[in-house]
Design a protein around this motif. Structure first.
Motif, short mmCIF file in Angstrom:
data_model
loop_
_atom_site.label_atom_id
_atom_site.label_comp_id
_atom_site.label_asym_id
_atom_site.label_seq_id
_atom_site.Cartn_x
_atom_site.Cartn_y
_atom_site.Cartn_z
N ALA A 12 0.83 -1.21 0.00
CA ALA A 12 0.00 0.00 0.00
C ALA A 12 0.87 1.26 0.00
N SER A 13 0.40 2.29 -0.70
CA SER A 13 1.09 3.59 -0.68
C SER A 13 0.64 4.34 0.56
N ALA A 14 1.50 5.23 1.04
CA ALA A 14 1.19 6.01 2.24
C ALA A 14 1.40 7.49 1.96
N TRP A 15 0.48 8.30 2.47
CA TRP A 15 0.50 9.74 2.20
C TRP A 15 0.23 10.51 3.48
N LEU A 16 0.88 11.65 3.61
CA LEU A 16 0.61 12.61 4.68
C LEU A 16 -0.11 13.79 4.05
N ILE A 17 -1.31 14.08 4.52
CA ILE A 17 -2.10 15.20 3.99
C ILE A 17 -2.34 16.21 5.10
N ASN A 18 -1.94 17.44 4.84
CA ASN A 18 -2.12 18.53 5.79
C ASN A 18 -3.36 19.33 5.43
N THR A 19 -4.34 19.34 6.33
CA THR A 19 -5.56 20.13 6.12
C THR A 19 -5.52 21.43 6.93
N GLY A 20 -4.32 21.78 7.42
CA GLY A 20 -4.19 22.96 8.27
C GLY A 20 -3.89 24.23 7.50
N TRP A 21 -2.84 24.93 7.91
CA TRP A 21 -2.62 26.30 7.45
C TRP A 21 -1.51 26.42 6.41
N THR A 22 -1.62 27.45 5.59
CA THR A 22 -0.60 27.77 4.60
C THR A 22 -0.42 29.28 4.58
N GLY A 23 0.76 29.74 4.14
CA GLY A 23 1.03 31.17 4.09
C GLY A 23 1.36 31.77 5.44
N GLY A 24 1.55 30.91 6.44
CA GLY A 24 1.80 31.37 7.80
C GLY A 24 1.03 30.48 8.75
N GLY A 25 1.36 30.57 10.02
CA GLY A 25 0.64 29.79 11.01
C GLY A 25 -0.73 30.36 11.29
N TYR A 26 -1.44 29.73 12.21
CA TYR A 26 -2.77 30.20 12.59
C TYR A 26 -2.70 31.66 13.03
N GLY A 27 -3.62 32.48 12.51
CA GLY A 27 -3.64 33.90 12.83
C GLY A 27 -2.93 34.76 11.82
N VAL A 28 -2.08 34.12 11.00
CA VAL A 28 -1.36 34.84 9.94
C VAL A 28 -1.74 34.28 8.57
N GLY A 29 -1.59 32.97 8.43
CA GLY A 29 -1.94 32.34 7.17
C GLY A 29 -3.43 32.03 7.09
N LYS A 30 -3.78 31.14 6.18
CA LYS A 30 -5.18 30.75 6.02
C LYS A 30 -5.27 29.24 5.95
N ARG A 31 -6.45 28.72 6.24
CA ARG A 31 -6.68 27.28 6.19
C ARG A 31 -6.65 26.82 4.73
N ILE A 32 -5.99 25.70 4.49
CA ILE A 32 -5.97 25.13 3.14
C ILE A 32 -7.40 24.83 2.72
N ASP A 33 -7.80 25.26 1.55
CA ASP A 33 -9.19 25.11 1.13
C ASP A 33 -9.52 23.65 0.88
N ILE A 34 -10.75 23.29 1.23
CA ILE A 34 -11.19 21.90 1.16
C ILE A 34 -11.20 21.39 -0.27
N ALA A 35 -11.44 22.28 -1.23
CA ALA A 35 -11.46 21.85 -2.64
C ALA A 35 -10.08 21.36 -3.07
N SER A 36 -9.03 22.08 -2.68
CA SER A 36 -7.68 21.64 -3.03
C SER A 36 -7.33 20.33 -2.32
N THR A 37 -7.73 20.22 -1.07
CA THR A 37 -7.47 18.97 -0.33
C THR A 37 -8.14 17.79 -1.01
N ARG A 38 -9.37 17.99 -1.43
CA ARG A 38 -10.10 16.89 -2.08
C ARG A 38 -9.45 16.51 -3.41
N ARG A 39 -8.95 17.50 -4.17
CA ARG A 39 -8.28 17.18 -5.44
C ARG A 39 -7.01 16.38 -5.19
N LEU A 40 -6.25 16.80 -4.20
CA LEU A 40 -5.01 16.09 -3.89
C LEU A 40 -5.29 14.68 -3.39
N LEU A 41 -6.29 14.54 -2.54
CA LEU A 41 -6.65 13.22 -2.04
C LEU A 41 -7.11 12.32 -3.17
#
Length: 528
Positions: free
Chosen positions: A417-446
């Motif tokens: 089986a292949s194994a993947w790490l998927i981050n659904t958290g923040w990009t462009g900075g941490g919480y309070g600076v960046g933004k949450r990765i959009d669910i549409a992009s996460t779904r495409r990558l998944l």
């Protein structure tokens, strides 16, 4: 000392009445009669769990006896003597005397050869409804085994334990006798304790049968290939595994045997905080179903749930049978997994939205079990805090994490089986600076990972964490794939990345010398 038959008959003899296996409409009516709940505008059952709106891990105990003394991970589990457990059991049974008791006889384990026959005895109609929704109802969907292992759960939420008398920490106790598979729950109305006690029993016994117990979701692809989704609360495990194009095997608890994957449960226990009909239509629809149990969800004046209101707790939940979902796997089973996904919500804004893991890296991240809490989610948290929970479910894992890690390594080698790490958290900075990765992009990558679209595309090797990251994926902003490029201050990203890598390594030190070796972060390659 009680055995299962004696325990059940003793409770029946002393109770005011015992209602056997009431169906959903009856349990709803009894809960309303007892003023235990109110109905939403759609007929769901809305309940409050009082002072406890989540689990009480510090009040969970395992009986220390000949079976458990040398096998349980005692650093992670409280120990209770057999004598204290016996006294607690006698007192809990006595506390049910004269009460109306609801008995539910259910199953855990969709594989009939590895099945538990679970009897729950409780004075609360809504708790009986909750567990009926979540475990397997005999005769529905799943074949009943010839000899299910008996389990008895004595649930007495109104009873307050005595630490001096019962060898516990407080008035709240979740005590498990692994030798007899008897569970006592007192002093808390949070229903998740019932569900997780069954999982804890399974997690102790399953490895002895060659089965890897897993705190994960699972679904099936178009060719019947299974995918697993590991992740702590808030990472998107339930959301991403609920896909109308991929039948759901199960939402939360599974076993991986030589024959494939099977669900332990017959229902789903989904978080509902900020639930959206657009982003999570299947779960949203389930909350409108008659008999669904909504825990600590605030209702407006029209009895409509307000999923954005977290005034009671952020841990609002919905408990419903799996068969209400539009796409479920037949028999709640699947073949050998083809894909294993580890989900994290990285509030530091460091990890890429997807990375491919080698088998060794997969075990490393499985044992790490990383996500991050964001500021404001708990009292006193003012900046992101890393959370590491071994095997993505340490509170429910009675054995040492390396037992489960070694089993996962064997399963990955055997299955390919292949194994993947998927981050659904923040990009462009941490919480309070960046933004949450959009669910549409996460779904495409998944989707790309699940359908093999990432198998042959160009990858770069992350210099710090060592995993491979796609350079470009159709439909996804390529800049998103390299988190450093999304930050306004690249040097600030580098500092944050080193900080997170250090947290990984510090956490992994409890597993010995391996903390300073591959496949963890390569700290030596970056200067402080």
């Amino acid at each position: 000392m009680f055995d299962h038959d004696t325990l059940r008959s003793t409770i029946a003899a002393s109770a005011g009445s015992v209602s056997h296996n009431d169906i959903v409409p009856v349990l709803v009516a009894r809960a309303l009669q007892g003023d235990e709940c109110e109905l939403t505008a759609d007929g769901a059952v809305s309940v409050r769990t009082g002072a406890f709106t989540g689990r009480s891990p510090k009040d969970k105990f395992i009986v220390r006896d000949a079976l458990t003394a040398d096998s349980v991970w005692w650093d992670n589990s409280g120990a209770m003597s057999p004598a204290h457990f016996s006294v607690l059991l006698e007192d809990a049974v006595a506390a049910l005397g004269g009460l109306n008791v609801f008995r539910q006889d259910l199953l855990a384990g969709a594989d009939p050869r590895l099945q538990y026959g679970v009897t729950v005895l409780t004075p609360s109609a809504w708790h009986a409804l909750f567990i009926r929704n979540l475990l397997i109802r005999p005769g529905e969907m799943v074949q009943t085994g010839a000899n299910p292992t008996p389990v008895t759960i004595v649930h007495v939420p109104q009873f307050k334990a005595d630490p001096a008398r019962h060898g516990c920490r407080s008035e709240t106790v979740i005590a498990l006798d692994m030798s007899r598979n008897i569970v006592i729950i007192t002093g808390t109305s949070y229903a998740g304790e019932i569900k997780k006690s069954v999982f804890s029993l399974f997690n102790f016994h399953a490895p002895r049968q060659g089965v890897l117990p897993m705190h994960c979701s699972a679904n099936l692809g178009k060719d019947g290939e299974a995918a697993l989704f590991f992740g702590l609360s808030g990472t998107g495990k339930t959301t991403l595994s609920n896909d109308p194009d991929r039948p759901l095997i199960g939402d939360d608890e599974h076993g991986w045997s030589d024959d494939g994957v099977f669900n332990l449960e017959g229902g789903c226990y989904a978080k509902t905080v900020k639930l959206s009909a657009t982003a999570e239509p299947e779960i949203f629809a389930a909350t409108k179903r008659f008999g669904t149990v909504l825990e600590n969800v605030v209702l407006d004046d029209a009895k409509v749930p307000d999923f954005d209101d977290v005034s009671l707790t952020e841990n609002t939940r919905a408990a419903y049978p799996i068969h209400v979902l539009p796409a479920i796997a037949k028999g709640s089973v699947g073949g050998t997994p083809k894909t294993v996904v580890f989900l994290t919500a990285d509030a530091f804004g460091v990890l890429p939205p997807i990375a491919r893991l080698t088998p060794d890296q997969a075990v490393y991240h499985f044992l790490s079990g990383y996500t991050a809490k964001v500021a404001g989610t708990e009292r006193g948290i003012t900046e992101p805090q890393a959370t590491f929970s071994a095997c993505f479910g340490a509170p429910f894992m009675p054995l040492h994490p390396t037992v489960y890690g070694e089993m996962l390594a064997e399963k990955l080698r055997a299955s390919g089986a292949s194994a993947w790490l998927i981050n659904t958290g923040w990009t462009g900075g941490g919480y309070g600076v960046g933004k949450r990765i959009d669910i549409a992009s996460t779904r495409r990558l998944l989707s790309a990972a699940l359908n093999g679209a990432l198998d042959d595309i160009a990858m770069r090797t992350d210099e710090l964490f060592g995993f491979e990251v796609p350079v470009a994926v159709p439909g996804v902003d390529s800049k998103l794939l390299t988190p450093r490029l999304t930050w306004a201050d690249a040097a600030a990203y580098d500092r944050q990345a080193l900080h997170l890598a250090g947290l990984f390594r510090a956490n992994f030190e409890k597993f010995g010398d391996a903390a300073n070796a591959e496949p963890g972060p390569r700290m030596a390659q970056a200067a402080e």
